[in-house]
Design a protein around this motif. Structure first.
Motif, PDB file in Angstrom:
ATOM      1  N   ILE A 205       0.837  -1.192   0.000  1.00  0.00           N
ATOM      2  CA  ILE A 205       0.000   0.000   0.000  1.00  0.00           C
ATOM      3  C   ILE A 205       0.880   1.254   0.000  1.00  0.00           C
ATOM      4  N   VAL A 207       0.736   5.404   0.436  1.00  0.00           N
ATOM      5  CA  VAL A 207      -0.114   6.476   0.966  1.00  0.00           C
ATOM      6  C   VAL A 207       0.637   7.801   0.867  1.00  0.00           C
ATOM      7  N   THR A 209       0.533  11.435   1.932  1.00  0.00           N
ATOM      8  CA  THR A 209      -0.198  12.108   3.006  1.00  0.00           C
ATOM      9  C   THR A 209       0.611  13.260   3.610  1.00  0.00           C
ATOM     10  N   ILE A 215       0.071   8.255  10.291  1.00  0.00           N
ATOM     11  CA  ILE A 215      -0.175   7.046   9.491  1.00  0.00           C
ATOM     12  C   ILE A 215       0.793   5.948   9.892  1.00  0.00           C
ATOM     13  N   CYS A 227       7.181   0.069   7.991  1.00  0.00           N
ATOM     14  CA  CYS A 227       6.850   0.850   6.808  1.00  0.00           C
ATOM     15  C   CYS A 227       8.045   1.719   6.416  1.00  0.00           C
ATOM     16  N   ARG A 257      -7.241   0.439   5.411  1.00  0.00           N
ATOM     17  CA  ARG A 257      -7.895   1.417   4.551  1.00  0.00           C
ATOM     18  C   ARG A 257      -8.805   2.332   5.371  1.00  0.00           C
ATOM     19  N   ILE A 260      -6.639   4.695   7.672  1.00  0.00           N
ATOM     20  CA  ILE A 260      -6.026   5.799   6.924  1.00  0.00           C
ATOM     21  C   ILE A 260      -7.070   6.857   6.584  1.00  0.00           C
ATOM     22  N   GLU A 261      -8.239   6.411   6.171  1.00  0.00           N
ATOM     23  CA  GLU A 261      -9.292   7.366   5.822  1.00  0.00           C
ATOM     24  C   GLU A 261      -9.717   8.189   7.030  1.00  0.00           C
ATOM     25  N   ALA A 267      -5.763  11.942   2.074  1.00  0.00           N
ATOM     26  CA  ALA A 267      -4.623  11.149   1.618  1.00  0.00           C
ATOM     27  C   ALA A 267      -4.969  10.432   0.309  1.00  0.00           C
ATOM     28  N   THR A 269      -4.295   7.168  -1.730  1.00  0.00           N
ATOM     29  CA  THR A 269      -3.844   5.811  -1.429  1.00  0.00           C
ATOM     30  C   THR A 269      -4.035   4.904  -2.648  1.00  0.00           C
ATOM     31  N   MET A 271      -2.674   0.726  -4.106  1.00  0.00           N
ATOM     32  CA  MET A 271      -2.000  -0.502  -3.691  1.00  0.00           C
ATOM     33  C   MET A 271      -1.758  -1.406  -4.892  1.00  0.00           C
TER      34      MET A 271
END
Length: 285
Positions: A205, A207, A209, A215, A227, A257, A260-261, A267, A269, A271
């Motif tokens: 994924i 992102v 942001t 995150i 990450c 998901r 993050i939202e 953001a 996103t 994947m």
């Protein structure tokens, strides 16, 4: 280190056992030829016991591999090469009837044998390959051709195994049997691919942001994954931001998901499928 080696070889032995049982109880009694030395063993089973045939042919190929491909190849191949005929020999020695399962099937015997045998052989081979093993046999010929002629493995595989399957049509002169054999080869290849590689697959994924730290922390707290953060810049806007990259299992995607939202509704996103993920949480715990 020793514990790891024992663990890997135990799993390889388990995979070889599953593969051999599928061959012995489903493919062999119905004369289904799936290529390789096992396929040749089916062709000549009326003249020589499959276990003895595999011992002779695999041992010859093993020595050939040692001479042409070297000691390292020999050491990696010897266990799987001899394990399968040994299991077959034990089954023959204790008098286990290869047809005892298929004799209880009244309808669609070829279909059941092809599907069940392919499933067991495919899963077994997938486990063997997943833990770095090999069953030897035709692999030796394929490796030699690849080394000497630089032909891609996939081409060599279809040529050598395909040739054995075509021989089954000449030997048995049964087009229905031939069609099921071809289907079995393709089914086994699909299962092997799923077990050996896709068991480690996942989703990566990305992102973009303005709240990378939040995150990142959410990823740690929610799914306990690592990450990577890299600098990003909007191509049109020129606005600087951060990109958070994280690889996770498929079942964790929906969870992340929504997180993050909630943290950054703005953001961006996206994947991608990840064919194989190696590291903590995937191939290592």
């Amino acid at each position: 280190m020793i514990k790891k080696i024992v663990s890997e070889y135990s799993r390889i032995a388990f995979g070889v056992t599953i593969m051999t049982l599928g061959f012995y109880y489903f493919l062999l009694p119905e004369n289904l030829v799936i290529g390789g030395t096992m396929g040749l063993a089916v062709l000549f089973k009326d003249h020589i016991n499959p276990s003895i045939f595999l011992y002779i042919v695999n041992s010859f190929l093993l020595i050939l591999g040692l001479l042409v491909l070297g000691k390292d190849f020999f050491l990696k191949t010897v266990f799987g090469t001899l394990a399968s005929p040994t299991i077959l020999f034990i089954l023959e020695l204790i008098g286990s009837d290869e047809a005892w399962i298929m004799n209880q099937i009244t309808d669609s015997k070829l279909l059941i044998a092809a599907v069940s045998g392919s499933l067991l052989v495919g899963v077994g081979l997938g486990i063997v390959f997943r833990f770095g093993g090999t069953t030897g046999g035709m692999d030796v010929i394929q490796s030699i051709i690849h080394k000497k002629l630089h032909i891609p493995y996939q081409v060599i595989f279809f040529f050598t195994d395909g040739l054995v399957v075509i021989l089954s049509l000449i030997f048995f002169r049964d087009i229905e049997l031939f069609i099921y054999a071809v289907a079995s080869v393709f089914l086994i290849s699909i299962i092997v691919d799923n077990v050996s590689i896709k068991g480690r697959a996942g989703q990566t994924i990305f992102v973009i942001t303005k709240k990378p730290e939040l995150i990142k922390q959410a990823i740690y707290d929610t799914i306990d994954r690592g990450c990577t953060l890299i600098d990003a810049e909007g191509g049109f806007s020129g606005i600087a931001s951060k990109m958070v990259i994280c690889t996770m299992r498929n079942r964790e995607v929906n969870m992340m998901r929504s997180v993050i939202e909630r943290i950054d509704p703005e953001a961006f996103t996206f994947m991608t499928d990840t064919k194989e993920a190696v590291g903590r949480g995937f191939s290592k715990e």
